[in-house]
Motif scaffolding. Structure first.
Motif, PDB file in Angstrom:
ATOM      1  N   ASP A  60       0.755  -1.241   0.179  1.00 30.18           N
ATOM      2  CA  ASP A  60       0.074  -0.137   0.083  1.00 30.18           C
ATOM      3  C   ASP A  60       0.857   1.219  -0.096  1.00 30.18           C
ATOM      4  O   ASP A  60       1.837   1.343   0.813  1.00 30.18           O
ATOM      5  N   ARG A  61       0.692   2.080  -0.778  1.00 30.54           N
ATOM      6  CA  ARG A  61       1.178   3.521  -0.995  1.00 30.54           C
ATOM      7  C   ARG A  61       1.103   4.409   0.556  1.00 30.54           C
ATOM      8  O   ARG A  61       2.038   5.150   0.744  1.00 30.54           O
ATOM      9  N   GLY A  62       0.527   3.834   1.383  1.00 31.42           N
ATOM     10  CA  GLY A  62       0.244   4.662   2.499  1.00 31.42           C
ATOM     11  C   GLY A  62       1.167   4.260   3.348  1.00 31.42           C
ATOM     12  O   GLY A  62       1.492   4.863   4.547  1.00 31.42           O
ATOM     13  N   ILE A  63       2.135   3.185   3.088  1.00 32.48           N
ATOM     14  CA  ILE A  63       3.669   3.162   3.993  1.00 32.48           C
ATOM     15  C   ILE A  63       4.499   4.271   3.684  1.00 32.48           C
ATOM     16  O   ILE A  63       4.954   4.581   4.645  1.00 32.48           O
ATOM     17  N   ALA A  64       4.384   4.953   2.584  1.00 28.12           N
ATOM     18  CA  ALA A  64       5.173   6.132   2.404  1.00 28.12           C
ATOM     19  C   ALA A  64       4.651   7.442   3.022  1.00 28.12           C
ATOM     20  O   ALA A  64       5.135   7.868   3.749  1.00 28.12           O
ATOM     21  N   SER A  65       3.340   7.427   2.922  1.00 31.24           N
ATOM     22  CA  SER A  65       2.780   8.395   3.845  1.00 31.24           C
ATOM     23  C   SER A  65       2.906   8.282   5.224  1.00 31.24           C
ATOM     24  O   SER A  65       3.174   9.329   5.861  1.00 31.24           O
TER      25      SER A  65
ATOM     26  N   SER B  97     -19.706  11.033  16.221  1.00 30.67           N
ATOM     27  CA  SER B  97     -19.650  11.303  14.463  1.00 30.67           C
ATOM     28  C   SER B  97     -19.238  10.108  14.007  1.00 30.67           C
ATOM     29  O   SER B  97     -18.060   9.510  14.722  1.00 30.67           O
ATOM     30  N   ASP B  98     -19.315   9.829  12.761  1.00 27.79           N
ATOM     31  CA  ASP B  98     -18.707   8.694  11.994  1.00 27.79           C
ATOM     32  C   ASP B  98     -18.165   9.199  10.816  1.00 27.79           C
ATOM     33  O   ASP B  98     -18.086   8.740   9.685  1.00 27.79           O
ATOM     34  N   ASN B  99     -17.610  10.582  10.633  1.00 26.78           N
ATOM     35  CA  ASN B  99     -17.066  11.263   9.427  1.00 26.78           C
ATOM     36  C   ASN B  99     -15.538  10.807   9.592  1.00 26.78           C
ATOM     37  O   ASN B  99     -14.733  11.394  10.453  1.00 26.78           O
ATOM     38  N   VAL B 100     -15.081  10.046   8.586  1.00 24.37           N
ATOM     39  CA  VAL B 100     -13.838   9.664   8.367  1.00 24.37           C
ATOM     40  C   VAL B 100     -13.191  10.077   6.844  1.00 24.37           C
ATOM     41  O   VAL B 100     -13.763   9.510   6.002  1.00 24.37           O
ATOM     42  N   LEU B 101     -12.090  10.748   6.711  1.00 22.51           N
ATOM     43  CA  LEU B 101     -11.422  10.874   5.230  1.00 22.51           C
ATOM     44  C   LEU B 101     -10.209  10.128   5.664  1.00 22.51           C
ATOM     45  O   LEU B 101      -9.189  10.433   6.409  1.00 22.51           O
ATOM     46  N   ARG B 102     -10.173   9.084   4.735  1.00 17.35           N
ATOM     47  CA  ARG B 102      -8.854   8.233   4.841  1.00 17.35           C
ATOM     48  C   ARG B 102      -7.767   8.620   3.763  1.00 17.35           C
ATOM     49  O   ARG B 102      -8.067   9.423   2.760  1.00 17.35           O
ATOM     50  N   GLY B 103      -6.595   8.319   3.994  1.00 18.07           N
ATOM     51  CA  GLY B 103      -5.356   8.787   3.344  1.00 18.07           C
ATOM     52  C   GLY B 103      -4.257   7.662   3.440  1.00 18.07           C
ATOM     53  O   GLY B 103      -3.195   7.932   3.670  1.00 18.07           O
ATOM     54  N   GLY B 104      -4.472   6.413   2.814  1.00 23.40           N
ATOM     55  CA  GLY B 104      -3.711   5.272   2.952  1.00 23.40           C
ATOM     56  C   GLY B 104      -3.776   4.250   3.954  1.00 23.40           C
ATOM     57  O   GLY B 104      -4.551   4.354   4.884  1.00 23.40           O
ATOM     58  N   LEU B 105      -3.115   3.126   3.754  1.00 21.73           N
ATOM     59  CA  LEU B 105      -3.469   1.750   4.475  1.00 21.73           C
ATOM     60  C   LEU B 105      -4.711   1.360   4.745  1.00 21.73           C
ATOM     61  O   LEU B 105      -5.075   0.785   5.627  1.00 21.73           O
ATOM     62  N   THR B 106      -5.580   1.239   3.419  1.00 21.22           N
ATOM     63  CA  THR B 106      -6.821   0.681   3.443  1.00 21.22           C
ATOM     64  C   THR B 106      -7.261   0.499   2.125  1.00 21.22           C
ATOM     65  O   THR B 106      -6.708   1.325   1.123  1.00 21.22           O
ATOM     66  N   PRO B 107      -8.223  -0.489   2.069  1.00 20.88           N
ATOM     67  CA  PRO B 107      -8.668  -0.749   0.393  1.00 20.88           C
ATOM     68  C   PRO B 107      -9.767   0.036   0.473  1.00 20.88           C
ATOM     69  O   PRO B 107     -10.374   0.048  -0.665  1.00 20.88           O
ATOM     70  N   LYS B 108     -10.186   0.982   1.317  1.00 23.34           N
ATOM     71  CA  LYS B 108     -11.531   1.507   1.046  1.00 23.34           C
ATOM     72  C   LYS B 108     -11.304   2.983   0.637  1.00 23.34           C
ATOM     73  O   LYS B 108     -10.279   3.162  -0.113  1.00 23.34           O
ATOM     74  N   HIS B 109     -12.247   3.690   0.262  1.00 22.30           N
ATOM     75  CA  HIS B 109     -12.407   4.757  -0.603  1.00 22.30           C
ATOM     76  C   HIS B 109     -11.318   5.738  -0.136  1.00 22.30           C
ATOM     77  O   HIS B 109     -11.529   6.194   1.140  1.00 22.30           O
ATOM     78  N   ILE B 110     -10.565   6.538  -0.900  1.00 22.85           N
ATOM     79  CA  ILE B 110      -9.879   7.630  -0.676  1.00 22.85           C
ATOM     80  C   ILE B 110     -10.287   8.780  -1.493  1.00 22.85           C
ATOM     81  O   ILE B 110      -9.879   8.584  -2.690  1.00 22.85           O
ATOM     82  N   ASP B 111     -10.616   9.659  -0.924  1.00 22.63           N
ATOM     83  CA  ASP B 111     -10.839  11.098  -1.514  1.00 22.63           C
ATOM     84  C   ASP B 111      -9.780  12.083  -1.432  1.00 22.63           C
ATOM     85  O   ASP B 111      -9.832  12.570  -0.399  1.00 22.63           O
ATOM     86  N   VAL B 112      -8.794  11.886  -2.126  1.00 20.07           N
ATOM     87  CA  VAL B 112      -7.655  12.912  -1.853  1.00 20.07           C
ATOM     88  C   VAL B 112      -7.944  14.228  -1.753  1.00 20.07           C
ATOM     89  O   VAL B 112      -7.457  15.003  -0.947  1.00 20.07           O
TER      90      VAL B 112
END
Length: 385
Positions: free
Chosen positions: A219-224, A261-276
């Protein structure tokens, strides 16, 4: 009203199969046991013991339209969670309305905003250690990591690291490098493989990078992740994560308190949706030195976590044969969670419940005071109004 609460563990993939069952004595399910929620959030309705009802349904039936402002969780990380950030109040309101207007279903996998609330949070370690990535590291620290990798890197990795080191010397370097780790065509699986190989020769990086690689592959999140502070909480220590701060819990058992709240913006280390693009609006691209949350002792066995949340207060509690906590002020609704031993919770209306590890009690704010006795430890979240 004083009611005993319970709930089932959510089986998120990153959850541990053993941490919750071993610590709380709750039967293992054979599946990952990631989180147990206590509150009125519909994401995992908290059950009222002895009633065929959730806490939210019970309160709603009594004419209470408002929900609890906080959500209390048991969290067990058997694998790294995604790198993520949460919106501030203005961003949550705007984003929720925007996605509603666009007709995006709440349950859609690409939905970013499930509600219109911010989500600052705090994690308290229950296990002897709790590993986490919290906040952007100082650019000079990141440069040192990259320069160490450069010495043993492949040609392709060295070229990319040289570019990132150059950017980190600029005012908005953290932003440029972080977004590049998520979007650049140069950050391929082959490049991340080279990064993992290089990290194996870097004593200060090998444990973290190998751990992330074991659970998230290439996963590219390793670099992040190399842009973030890596910290280890000892049992009883806590860290507060405000809106806009990137973080990822890596391993361990803890108690999490947050706005509901359940608001989460993801940025790596996941197969889920990432909205950069949306993540970049939410993130605060500033280096930070994450500090342990300070506590204030209010009485023997009662301490308040000094966190900047006006909606609720959060306490740790410990009682035994030589101390009771009597007639505590109750400014609003509260949930008491037992983590060890047994806690007897009573209120000024002469209601009483005994809760064991992994159980909680809801106390409605119409009681003036409440008391905690018994022989055990726990946490208390109290609404400010």
């Amino acid at each position: 009203m004083l009611e005993k609460l319970t709930n089932q563990a959510l089986d998120y993939a990153w959850g541990s199969t053993t941490l919750i069952s071993d610590y709380f004595g709750i039967p293992a399910t054979g599946e990952p046991m990631a989180e147990i929620w206590f509150g009125t959030h519909d994401g995992s309705p908290t059950k009222v013991v002895g009633l065929d009802s959730s806490l939210h349904t019970l309160l709603d039936a009594q004419g209470r339209s408002s929900r609890l402002p906080f959500l209390l969780k048991i969290l067990a990380a058997g694998a790294p969670l995604s790198i993520q950030a949460h919106p501030n109040p203005e961003q949550a309101i705007e984003g929720f309305a925007r996605e509603n207007d666009a007709g995006i279903p709440i349950s859609a996998s690409h939905r970013n905003y499930k509600d219109d609330l911010a989500k600052p949070e705090q994690i308290v370690a229950l296990s002897e250690s709790f590993d986490a990535l919290v906040g952007f590291a100082d650019a000079r620290v990141v440069i040192e990591k990259f320069e160490e990798l450069q010495e043993v890197a492949s040609t392709e990795l060295k070229t990319l690291l040289t570019k990132w080191v150059s950017w980190l010397g600029e005012q908005d370097g953290i932003r440029k490098v972080f977004l590049d780790t998520l979007t650049s065509a140069d950050v391929t699986e082959s490049l991340i493989s080279d990064l993992v190989d290089a990290a194996e020769q870097c004593p200060g990086l090998v444990d973290l990078v190998s751990y992330l690689n074991t659970h998230h592959g290439l996963d590219r999140g390793i670099a992040s992740a190399l842009l973030l502070n890596h910290m280890t909480l000892k049992k009883g220590e806590a860290v507060f994560v405000p809106a806009g701060m990137p973080h990822a819990y890596l391993s361990g058992l803890g108690i999490e308190i947050m706005l509901a709240s359940d608001n989460v913006l993801r940025g790596g280390l996941t197969p889920k949706h990432i909205d950069v693009e949306e993540l970049s609006k939410v993130l605060v691209f500033e280096a930070t030195d994450p500090m342990l949350t300070s506590t204030k002792v209010l009485a023997k066995g009662l301490s308040r976590f000094e966190i900047p949340t006006k909606e609720f207060d959060f306490y740790s509690v410990s009682v035994g044969s030589n101390n009771l906590l009597m007639d505590l002020n109750l400014p609003g609704d509260a949930i008491v969670l037992c983590v060890s031993g047994a806690l007897a919770v009573s209120n000024s209306k002469e209601e009483r419940q005994v809760i064991n590890p992994g159980e909680a009690a809801f106390i409605s704010g119409d009681a003036r005071t409440f008391s905690v006795s018994g022989n055990g430890t726990g946490f208390i979240a109290v609404s400010s109004n």
